[in-house]
Design a protein around this motif. Structure first.
Motif, PDB file in Angstrom:
ATOM      1  N   HIS A 125       0.408  -5.568 -13.317  1.00  0.00           N
ATOM      2  CA  HIS A 125       1.204  -6.212 -12.267  1.00  0.00           C
ATOM      3  C   HIS A 125       0.451  -6.350 -10.951  1.00  0.00           C
ATOM      4  CE1 HIS A 125       4.170  -4.328 -15.091  1.00  0.00           C
ATOM      5  NE2 HIS A 125       4.486  -5.613 -15.155  1.00  0.00           N
ATOM      6  N   GLY A 126      -0.764  -5.810 -10.881  1.00  0.00           N
ATOM      7  CA  GLY A 126      -1.547  -5.971  -9.663  1.00  0.00           C
ATOM      8  C   GLY A 126      -2.806  -5.121  -9.674  1.00  0.00           C
ATOM      9  N   VAL A 127      -3.714  -5.472  -8.761  1.00  0.00           N
ATOM     10  CA  VAL A 127      -4.983  -4.769  -8.595  1.00  0.00           C
ATOM     11  C   VAL A 127      -5.061  -4.301  -7.137  1.00  0.00           C
ATOM     12  CG1 VAL A 127      -7.504  -4.993  -8.642  1.00  0.00           C
ATOM     13  CG2 VAL A 127      -6.112  -6.174 -10.373  1.00  0.00           C
ATOM     14  N   ILE A 128      -5.462  -3.044  -6.947  1.00  0.00           N
ATOM     15  CA  ILE A 128      -5.560  -2.469  -5.599  1.00  0.00           C
ATOM     16  C   ILE A 128      -7.005  -2.093  -5.327  1.00  0.00           C
ATOM     17  CG2 ILE A 128      -4.806  -0.579  -4.083  1.00  0.00           C
ATOM     18  CD1 ILE A 128      -2.202  -0.467  -5.757  1.00  0.00           C
ATOM     19  N   ILE A 129      -7.535  -2.566  -4.189  1.00  0.00           N
ATOM     20  CA  ILE A 129      -8.918  -2.251  -3.819  1.00  0.00           C
ATOM     21  C   ILE A 129      -8.933  -1.606  -2.436  1.00  0.00           C
ATOM     22  CG2 ILE A 129      -9.899  -4.113  -5.222  1.00  0.00           C
ATOM     23  CD1 ILE A 129     -10.175  -5.817  -2.716  1.00  0.00           C
ATOM     24  N   PRO A 130      -9.953  -0.763  -2.164  1.00  0.00           N
ATOM     25  CA  PRO A 130     -10.061  -0.166  -0.827  1.00  0.00           C
ATOM     26  C   PRO A 130     -10.771  -1.098   0.150  1.00  0.00           C
ATOM     27  CG  PRO A 130     -11.757   0.737  -2.267  1.00  0.00           C
ATOM     28  CD  PRO A 130     -10.986  -0.265  -3.083  1.00  0.00           C
ATOM     29  N   LYS A 131     -10.552  -0.877   1.445  1.00  0.00           N
ATOM     30  CA  LYS A 131     -11.184  -1.726   2.464  1.00  0.00           C
ATOM     31  C   LYS A 131     -12.683  -1.520   2.516  1.00  0.00           C
ATOM     32  CE  LYS A 131      -7.703  -3.025   5.715  1.00  0.00           C
ATOM     33  NZ  LYS A 131      -7.068  -2.898   6.986  1.00  0.00           N
ATOM     34  N   ARG A 132     -13.111  -0.272   2.374  1.00  0.00           N
ATOM     35  CA  ARG A 132     -14.539   0.033   2.544  1.00  0.00           C
ATOM     36  C   ARG A 132     -15.209   0.286   1.200  1.00  0.00           C
ATOM     37  NH1 ARG A 132     -15.597   0.542   7.834  1.00  0.00           N
ATOM     38  NH2 ARG A 132     -13.769   0.696   9.177  1.00  0.00           N
ATOM     39  N   ARG A 133     -16.514   0.096   1.184  1.00  0.00           N
ATOM     40  CA  ARG A 133     -17.329   0.311  -0.021  1.00  0.00           C
ATOM     41  C   ARG A 133     -16.765  -0.460  -1.212  1.00  0.00           C
ATOM     42  NH1 ARG A 133     -16.099   5.031   1.649  1.00  0.00           N
ATOM     43  NH2 ARG A 133     -15.037   5.581  -0.266  1.00  0.00           N
ATOM     44  N   ALA A 134     -16.378  -1.694  -0.950  1.00  0.00           N
ATOM     45  CA  ALA A 134     -15.808  -2.513  -2.023  1.00  0.00           C
ATOM     46  C   ALA A 134     -15.944  -3.978  -1.659  1.00  0.00           C
ATOM     47  CB  ALA A 134     -14.333  -2.169  -2.230  1.00  0.00           C
ATOM     48  N   ILE A 149      -6.840 -15.046 -10.335  1.00  0.00           N
ATOM     49  CA  ILE A 149      -6.571 -14.630  -8.956  1.00  0.00           C
ATOM     50  C   ILE A 149      -5.327 -15.327  -8.400  1.00  0.00           C
ATOM     51  CG2 ILE A 149      -7.961 -16.391  -7.776  1.00  0.00           C
ATOM     52  CD1 ILE A 149      -9.104 -14.095  -6.041  1.00  0.00           C
ATOM     53  N   ASN A 150      -4.950 -16.451  -8.993  1.00  0.00           N
ATOM     54  CA  ASN A 150      -3.751 -17.172  -8.563  1.00  0.00           C
ATOM     55  C   ASN A 150      -2.462 -16.532  -9.080  1.00  0.00           C
ATOM     56  OD1 ASN A 150      -4.930 -19.562  -7.175  1.00  0.00           O
ATOM     57  ND2 ASN A 150      -5.846 -19.908  -9.174  1.00  0.00           N
ATOM     58  N   TYR A 151      -2.574 -15.647 -10.046  1.00  0.00           N
ATOM     59  CA  TYR A 151      -1.389 -15.093 -10.695  1.00  0.00           C
ATOM     60  C   TYR A 151      -1.262 -13.576 -10.576  1.00  0.00           C
ATOM     61  CZ  TYR A 151      -1.660 -19.723 -12.743  1.00  0.00           C
ATOM     62  OH  TYR A 151      -1.747 -21.070 -12.903  1.00  0.00           O
ATOM     63  N   THR A 152      -2.388 -12.887 -10.411  1.00  0.00           N
ATOM     64  CA  THR A 152      -2.363 -11.428 -10.336  1.00  0.00           C
ATOM     65  C   THR A 152      -2.548 -10.991  -8.883  1.00  0.00           C
ATOM     66  OG1 THR A 152      -3.199 -11.185 -12.579  1.00  0.00           O
ATOM     67  CG2 THR A 152      -3.496  -9.305 -11.121  1.00  0.00           C
ATOM     68  N   PRO A 153      -1.546 -10.329  -8.284  1.00  0.00           N
ATOM     69  CA  PRO A 153      -1.660  -9.915  -6.889  1.00  0.00           C
ATOM     70  C   PRO A 153      -2.790  -8.893  -6.695  1.00  0.00           C
ATOM     71  CG  PRO A 153       0.594  -9.633  -7.715  1.00  0.00           C
ATOM     72  CD  PRO A 153      -0.267  -9.925  -8.894  1.00  0.00           C
ATOM     73  N   VAL A 154      -3.539  -9.045  -5.593  1.00  0.00           N
ATOM     74  CA  VAL A 154      -4.588  -8.092  -5.231  1.00  0.00           C
ATOM     75  C   VAL A 154      -4.281  -7.579  -3.827  1.00  0.00           C
ATOM     76  CG1 VAL A 154      -7.059  -7.720  -4.854  1.00  0.00           C
ATOM     77  CG2 VAL A 154      -6.300  -9.303  -6.639  1.00  0.00           C
ATOM     78  N   ALA A 155      -4.136  -6.281  -3.688  1.00  0.00           N
ATOM     79  CA  ALA A 155      -3.849  -5.662  -2.385  1.00  0.00           C
ATOM     80  C   ALA A 155      -5.064  -4.868  -1.920  1.00  0.00           C
ATOM     81  CB  ALA A 155      -2.637  -4.746  -2.482  1.00  0.00           C
ATOM     82  N   LYS A 156      -5.229  -4.815  -0.611  1.00  0.00           N
ATOM     83  CA  LYS A 156      -6.332  -4.046  -0.025  1.00  0.00           C
ATOM     84  C   LYS A 156      -5.730  -2.916   0.800  1.00  0.00           C
ATOM     85  CE  LYS A 156     -10.457  -5.794   1.565  1.00  0.00           C
ATOM     86  NZ  LYS A 156     -11.394  -6.435   2.498  1.00  0.00           N
ATOM     87  N   VAL A 157      -6.197  -1.690   0.568  1.00  0.00           N
ATOM     88  CA  VAL A 157      -5.634  -0.526   1.277  1.00  0.00           C
ATOM     89  C   VAL A 157      -6.733   0.220   2.036  1.00  0.00           C
ATOM     90  CG1 VAL A 157      -3.734  -0.251  -0.367  1.00  0.00           C
ATOM     91  CG2 VAL A 157      -5.871   0.999  -0.750  1.00  0.00           C
ATOM     92  N   THR A 158      -6.319   0.925   3.085  1.00  0.00           N
ATOM     93  CA  THR A 158      -7.280   1.667   3.912  1.00  0.00           C
ATOM     94  C   THR A 158      -7.784   2.904   3.172  1.00  0.00           C
ATOM     95  OG1 THR A 158      -6.125   0.898   5.873  1.00  0.00           O
ATOM     96  CG2 THR A 158      -7.613   2.753   6.166  1.00  0.00           C
ATOM     97  N   ASN A 159      -6.887   3.599   2.469  1.00  0.00           N
ATOM     98  CA  ASN A 159      -7.246   4.867   1.825  1.00  0.00           C
ATOM     99  C   ASN A 159      -6.663   4.908   0.414  1.00  0.00           C
ATOM    100  OD1 ASN A 159      -6.995   7.706   0.995  1.00  0.00           O
ATOM    101  ND2 ASN A 159      -7.785   8.157   3.037  1.00  0.00           N
ATOM    102  N   LEU A 160      -7.537   4.903  -0.582  1.00  0.00           N
ATOM    103  CA  LEU A 160      -7.106   4.882  -1.985  1.00  0.00           C
ATOM    104  C   LEU A 160      -6.361   6.163  -2.362  1.00  0.00           C
ATOM    105  CD1 LEU A 160      -7.522   2.526  -3.919  1.00  0.00           C
ATOM    106  CD2 LEU A 160      -9.469   3.724  -4.894  1.00  0.00           C
ATOM    107  N   GLY A 161      -6.882   7.303  -1.905  1.00  0.00           N
ATOM    108  CA  GLY A 161      -6.251   8.592  -2.216  1.00  0.00           C
ATOM    109  C   GLY A 161      -4.830   8.664  -1.680  1.00  0.00           C
ATOM    110  N   ALA A 162      -4.643   8.240  -0.423  1.00  0.00           N
ATOM    111  CA  ALA A 162      -3.312   8.264   0.193  1.00  0.00           C
ATOM    112  C   ALA A 162      -2.371   7.306  -0.531  1.00  0.00           C
ATOM    113  CB  ALA A 162      -3.412   7.885   1.672  1.00  0.00           C
ATOM    114  N   THR A 163      -2.904   6.167  -0.976  1.00  0.00           N
ATOM    115  CA  THR A 163      -2.092   5.188  -1.719  1.00  0.00           C
ATOM    116  C   THR A 163      -1.629   5.777  -3.046  1.00  0.00           C
ATOM    117  OG1 THR A 163      -3.248   3.340  -0.683  1.00  0.00           O
ATOM    118  CG2 THR A 163      -2.111   2.876  -2.748  1.00  0.00           C
ATOM    119  N   ILE A 164      -2.526   6.501  -3.711  1.00  0.00           N
ATOM    120  CA  ILE A 164      -2.138   7.152  -4.975  1.00  0.00           C
ATOM    121  C   ILE A 164      -0.994   8.134  -4.735  1.00  0.00           C
ATOM    122  CG2 ILE A 164      -2.923   8.825  -6.720  1.00  0.00           C
ATOM    123  CD1 ILE A 164      -5.649   7.367  -6.682  1.00  0.00           C
ATOM    124  N   GLU A 165      -1.091   8.930  -3.667  1.00  0.00           N
ATOM    125  CA  GLU A 165      -0.023   9.891  -3.343  1.00  0.00           C
ATOM    126  C   GLU A 165       1.306   9.170  -3.114  1.00  0.00           C
ATOM    127  OE1 GLU A 165      -0.077  12.974  -3.588  1.00  0.00           O
ATOM    128  OE2 GLU A 165      -2.148  13.643  -3.438  1.00  0.00           O
TER     129      GLU A 165
END
Length: 250
Positions: A125-134, A149-165
């Motif tokens: 349902h989506g792909v999550i990438i970090p802002k840095r080192r990516a 890329i037109n159909y699968t949402p891609v989000a960018k987050v500041t901190n991957l660990g915090a997003t997992i929590e």
């Protein structure tokens, strides 16, 4: 929404890009330059949490295609980033438990494009990438995704660990790929899940790995000990598809 312009050069052009709401992944500024327009661009970049690189004139000259950078070059995203909420909405619309792909240290645009393409085919349902080192959503990524890329949402987050929590609090549990894990066939990969994939060289970072509930190993019979990141993602994603059962995909 697609953005046609990827590299923006010159003070007015970059400032207008910020003010028009374009997604700017990264801005390069001439180190030591303190005049008004540069300060304004710096303020806009900080307001939007854009990655800022202070570089020498030689580096800007290298990056420039017009030769008229005026001390500033910006990289705009080729596509607009989604919100994680969009991914939950997509899962809800399909009546499926959320299935998200999280990427740590993926810097190769061809790998990211291939991962988005496979994520789409596997019903993620989506792909999550970090802002840095990516790598961000560049034109190369878009092309390598073959339209996904037109159909699968891609989000960018500041901190991957915090997003997992945060996602754990919403009922997801997480599995990452690593050589020292349990063979993937022995793990229960059903239900709301986040699959975490690291780069071919470094794998998943230690802090992110520690937040995962399970570590999955892909059985390998050959003489080398790693798979390309997009291939590893595909193998694990389809094990998740298999365990969820055919009813989860069309």
């Amino acid at each position: 929404m697609r953005y046609e312009e990827f590299t923006i050069e010159g003070r007015n052009a970059v400032l207008e890009a910020f003010r028009s709401g374009k997604t700017i992944d990264r801005v390069f500024l001439l180190d030591g330059c303190q005049d008004g327009p540069i300060k304004t661009i710096l303020r806009e970049a900080k307001k939007r949490d854009t990655i800022i690189n202070f570089v020498q004139k030689e580096r800007l000259d290298q990056l420039s295609t017009t030769g008229k950078h005026q001390g500033v070059i910006a990289y705009a995203a080729a596509y607009e980033y989604a919100d994680i909420e969009d991914m939950f909405r997509l899962a809800e619309e399909k009546g499926e438990p959320p299935f998200l792909i999280l990427l740590d240290n993926i810097e190769d645009p061809h790998n990211l494009g291939a991962i988005i393409r496979t994520a789409n085919q596997a019903g993620a349902h989506g792909v999550i990438i970090p802002k840095r080192r990516a790598v961000g959503l560049t034109a190369t990524v878009a092309k390598a995704s073959a339209g996904a890329i037109n159909y699968t949402p891609v989000a960018k987050v500041t901190n991957l660990g915090a997003t997992i929590e945060e996602l754990k609090e919403r009922g997801l549990w997480f599995v990452c790929a690593d050589l020292d894990g349990e063979v993937m066939y022995n793990l229960d990969l059903k239900g709301p899940i986040g699959l975490v994939i690291g780069s071919e060289g470094d794998g998943v970072g230690r802090l992110v790995k520690e937040k995962c509930d399970f570590v999955a190993k892909i059985p390998m019979k050959g003489d080398i000990d790693s798979l390309n990141a997009s291939v590893a993602m595909g193998v694990l994603a389809y094990e998740i598809v298999r365990q969820r059962g055919d009813k989860q995909i069309n």
